[in-house]
Scaffold this motif. Sequence first.
Motif, short mmCIF file in Angstrom:
data_model
loop_
_atom_site.label_atom_id
_atom_site.label_comp_id
_atom_site.label_asym_id
_atom_site.label_seq_id
_atom_site.Cartn_x
_atom_site.Cartn_y
_atom_site.Cartn_z
N GLU A 134 0.84 -1.20 0.00
CA GLU A 134 0.00 0.00 0.00
C GLU A 134 0.87 1.24 0.00
O GLU A 134 1.84 1.33 0.77
CB GLU A 134 -0.92 0.01 1.22
N VAL A 135 0.54 2.21 -0.87
CA VAL A 135 1.34 3.43 -0.96
C VAL A 135 0.53 4.68 -0.68
O VAL A 135 1.08 5.78 -0.60
CB VAL A 135 2.02 3.54 -2.35
N ALA A 136 -0.78 4.56 -0.52
CA ALA A 136 -1.63 5.69 -0.11
C ALA A 136 -2.90 5.13 0.49
O ALA A 136 -3.43 4.11 0.04
CB ALA A 136 -1.96 6.60 -1.29
N ASP A 168 3.66 12.75 -5.58
CA ASP A 168 4.96 12.54 -6.21
C ASP A 168 5.27 11.05 -6.20
O ASP A 168 5.02 10.36 -5.20
CB ASP A 168 6.05 13.29 -5.46
N ILE A 169 5.82 10.56 -7.30
CA ILE A 169 6.23 9.15 -7.39
C ILE A 169 7.72 9.05 -7.11
O ILE A 169 8.54 9.69 -7.79
CB ILE A 169 5.92 8.57 -8.78
N ASP A 174 6.99 4.43 -4.22
CA ASP A 174 6.17 5.04 -3.17
C ASP A 174 5.56 6.35 -3.65
O ASP A 174 6.09 7.01 -4.56
CB ASP A 174 7.01 5.31 -1.92
N LEU A 175 4.45 6.75 -3.00
CA LEU A 175 3.79 8.02 -3.29
C LEU A 175 3.95 8.95 -2.09
O LEU A 175 3.69 8.56 -0.95
CB LEU A 175 2.30 7.79 -3.57
N THR A 176 4.37 10.20 -2.36
CA THR A 176 4.59 11.18 -1.31
C THR A 176 4.00 12.53 -1.73
O THR A 176 3.50 12.69 -2.84
CB THR A 176 6.09 11.36 -1.01
N ASN A 177 4.07 13.51 -0.81
CA ASN A 177 3.67 14.89 -1.09
C ASN A 177 2.24 14.96 -1.63
O ASN A 177 1.97 15.55 -2.68
CB ASN A 177 4.65 15.55 -2.07
#
Length: 282
Positions: A134-136, A168-169, A174-177
Motif C-alpha cells: 500500500e502506498v496511499a 509525487d512518485i 512510493d507516493l509522497t507529497n
Amino acid sequence: MTEVQVLLDGLGIPESPRWHNGKLWFANWIGQEIVSVDSDGTADFTPTPVPTERLMGWSIEWLPDGRLVTTGDKIRRTETDGSVTVLSEQSANEIVVDDRGNIYLNGADFDFAGGEAPKPGYIKVLTPDGELREVASDIQFPNGMVITPEGRTLVISESFAGRLTAFDIQANGDLTNRRTFADGLGPDGICLDAEGAIWVSTGGSSVVRVANGGKVLQRIDLPEHRAPFAIALGGPAGTTLYLATVEWHADQPITDNLNRLVTGPRGGQILTAQVDVPAVAA
C-alpha cells in the motif's frame, strides 16, 4: 459549443477507455467483454481472458512490453501466447502502469453496488518482481488515475470527495507529497493531455478540462441523464475525446441506477468530441 457524436451504442457500462495501437479499447461491464473500436465505429468484442466474478468494477491496461493486464477479483496478465497468469490475488478497481512496469491499483473494501456504507480506499503498487504494498490510504472512493509523461506524478480521482489528488512518485514506487490538483468536481475516470491538463467529469452530464490548481479551461455538455464514467484522448491526431457514458438519473438512488443498467436495456454509449490539445505522445 463543442459537438458531441455517438460512436458506439448498445453497451453495458463502458469503462476504463484507453487509446492503444490505433484503436480505442475499453472494458464493457456486465457483458464481461473487452471492446476495441476503430475511429469509424467498427468494433470487436472479445470475452475477458478469464471471466471475473465481478460484473462491475474492473479495468484494463498494458504493460510497457505490450502485455494486457486486467483487474477485477484478481490481477491477471495475458501472455503473448494467449495464456493467463495471475499476478496477484488482490482485487482492484482502476489501474495505471508506469514506464518501469509498476502497476498502481486502487480499491475500497465495501460493497458499493449493494449500498454498503462507504469505507476509505487505498492505492497499492504491484512491482515487476511481484511485491504488493500500500502506498496511499484514506482515499475517498478511488477511481481513475493518470501518470505524467516523465513518471514523476500520479493523479487520482477521489469521487466521494469531489477532487483530483496528486502525489509525487518516488524511485521505489512510493507516493509522497499528497496535494489537491483540483476540487469541486465529480471525478471518475480521467485522462491527461499534452499540456498537463486533465479531462474530468463534473458529477452531472458534462466534462471539463482543468489545469493544476483547479482552473476550468473548457467545458463540454452532454445530453441530459448521460453520465460520463470515464474519458480518454486518442484518434489519429490525438485530439478525439472519447467519453464512456451511461444513462444515469441523479434523483434516483445509486442502487436503482445500477440495477437498471444490469437488468434493463443496454444503453451504454461511447461519445466523441473534437478538442484542440492532443493526448500525451506515446
